[in-house]
Design an enzyme around this catalytic site. Sequence first.
Site, short mmCIF file in Angstrom:
data_model
loop_
_atom_site.label_atom_id
_atom_site.label_comp_id
_atom_site.label_asym_id
_atom_site.label_seq_id
_atom_site.Cartn_x
_atom_site.Cartn_y
_atom_site.Cartn_z
N SER A 156 0.82 -1.20 0.00
CA SER A 156 0.00 0.00 0.00
C SER A 156 0.87 1.26 0.00
CB SER A 156 -0.95 -0.04 1.20
OG SER A 156 -1.95 0.95 1.09
N ASP A 338 -8.06 -5.41 -6.15
CA ASP A 338 -7.82 -4.14 -5.47
C ASP A 338 -8.14 -2.98 -6.40
OD1 ASP A 338 -6.99 -2.20 -3.68
OD2 ASP A 338 -4.87 -2.44 -4.16
N HIS A 396 -6.21 -6.02 -1.99
CA HIS A 396 -5.16 -5.11 -1.56
C HIS A 396 -4.14 -5.83 -0.68
CE1 HIS A 396 -3.69 -1.00 -0.94
NE2 HIS A 396 -3.62 -1.22 0.36
#
Length: 416
Positions: A156, A338, A396
Amino acid sequence: MMKLLFIIISIIFVINVSNSTPTLQLSGYFNVNETTNANLFYLFYESQNSPSTDPLILWLTGGPGCSSLMAAFYENGPYFVNDNLTLSENPNSWNMVANVLYVDSPLGAGFSYVVDSDGYSTTETEISENLYSFLTQFLSKYPKYSKLPLYIFGESYAGHYVPSFSYYIYQKNLGLATINLKGLAIGNGMVDPYIQYGSLGPFAYAHGMLDINALKETEGLYESCQQAIDSGDYNMTTQICNNIMDIVQEYAGNFNVYDVSKTCYPNEPLCYNFTAIIDYLNLASTKQSFGVLPNSTWNVCSTQPYSAIIRDWFNTPINYIPTLLENYKVLVYNGNYDWICNFLGSTEWTSQLKWKYNQEFNNSPRKILYINGNTISGYSQSYDNLTMQVLLGASHMAPREAPVAALAMVESFIQN
């Protein structure tokens, strides 16, 4: 006495998991700035394979301001937390093939803390300086890991941390190569917002979440977003660029921005239920075994480090990556579900990298990846030191939904 507290190390064997081989675990703090009394927390799991020769992975979770322990107990660590706060073994833990070091960074994330509020990091350079101080202390304290190949992984917003810290190590090693860095990996990373924000509309459109008119609306907003980033006005940029997200969510509904195959429910922070992990890590017995300050409170993500670093959001470490590719292996991977840091954006910024093999990488054939013989698990493109992978069925937090494929990817990357 207080200074000793800052470097307390807890060495334990995890024994409360039935039918599990005990794994050496280290945890505690290292002081990275005496002036501000800044202390980074870590949790280390020795490899279950060959700890004396297996590489060392340093893991960073993004946010910014989220704890790496979330990954340790939800994604790729040796244990998951059950609803009754017991632990169950993860058969696809990354410490099956590597020694894994989870660090709560930046200061204020997870169990890490700083006494003087001026010590919160406001730039990637400050974060890298603190991580470098931490890592050199860790390797000095445990020299048997100091010569192992080191790989820095992150997820991330760690798309900012990982290249920045890797480049910081590279610069330090120019004088004397003291850290054996071999590679870096960015999972579902936010590396270059200037490029990646342009993928939010097309990704949603390709998944049937937008009609053509809504897509065109996001394209207009993206042009405004790029102009705002160029202006250097953070407040204006945040407002304009976030309009892209707002428009998509207005048309597409309350979907999980980290996994478009799911709905995000209001009672779930970050669209996931982390209640068991939060409760487990805040148990007095857990904190005692980790060597954590008794009055510490663990949260998935913390507001103070987020607020301190967030003005760095629209900056990008992408200019470091060509130099890193000259010296180290680089892996970029994404779960295909994601949205917020999707594979389209990662594909775009990797294709635009200004390095000597840009054309060769872009023209290299894509390979189909398989697990269990004939089950398609993803796709990979590689040339020289750069590899890009998409993991099917993953979000994600790719190791959670695609654990077998993610472990195979890691093993392939770190073991050549």
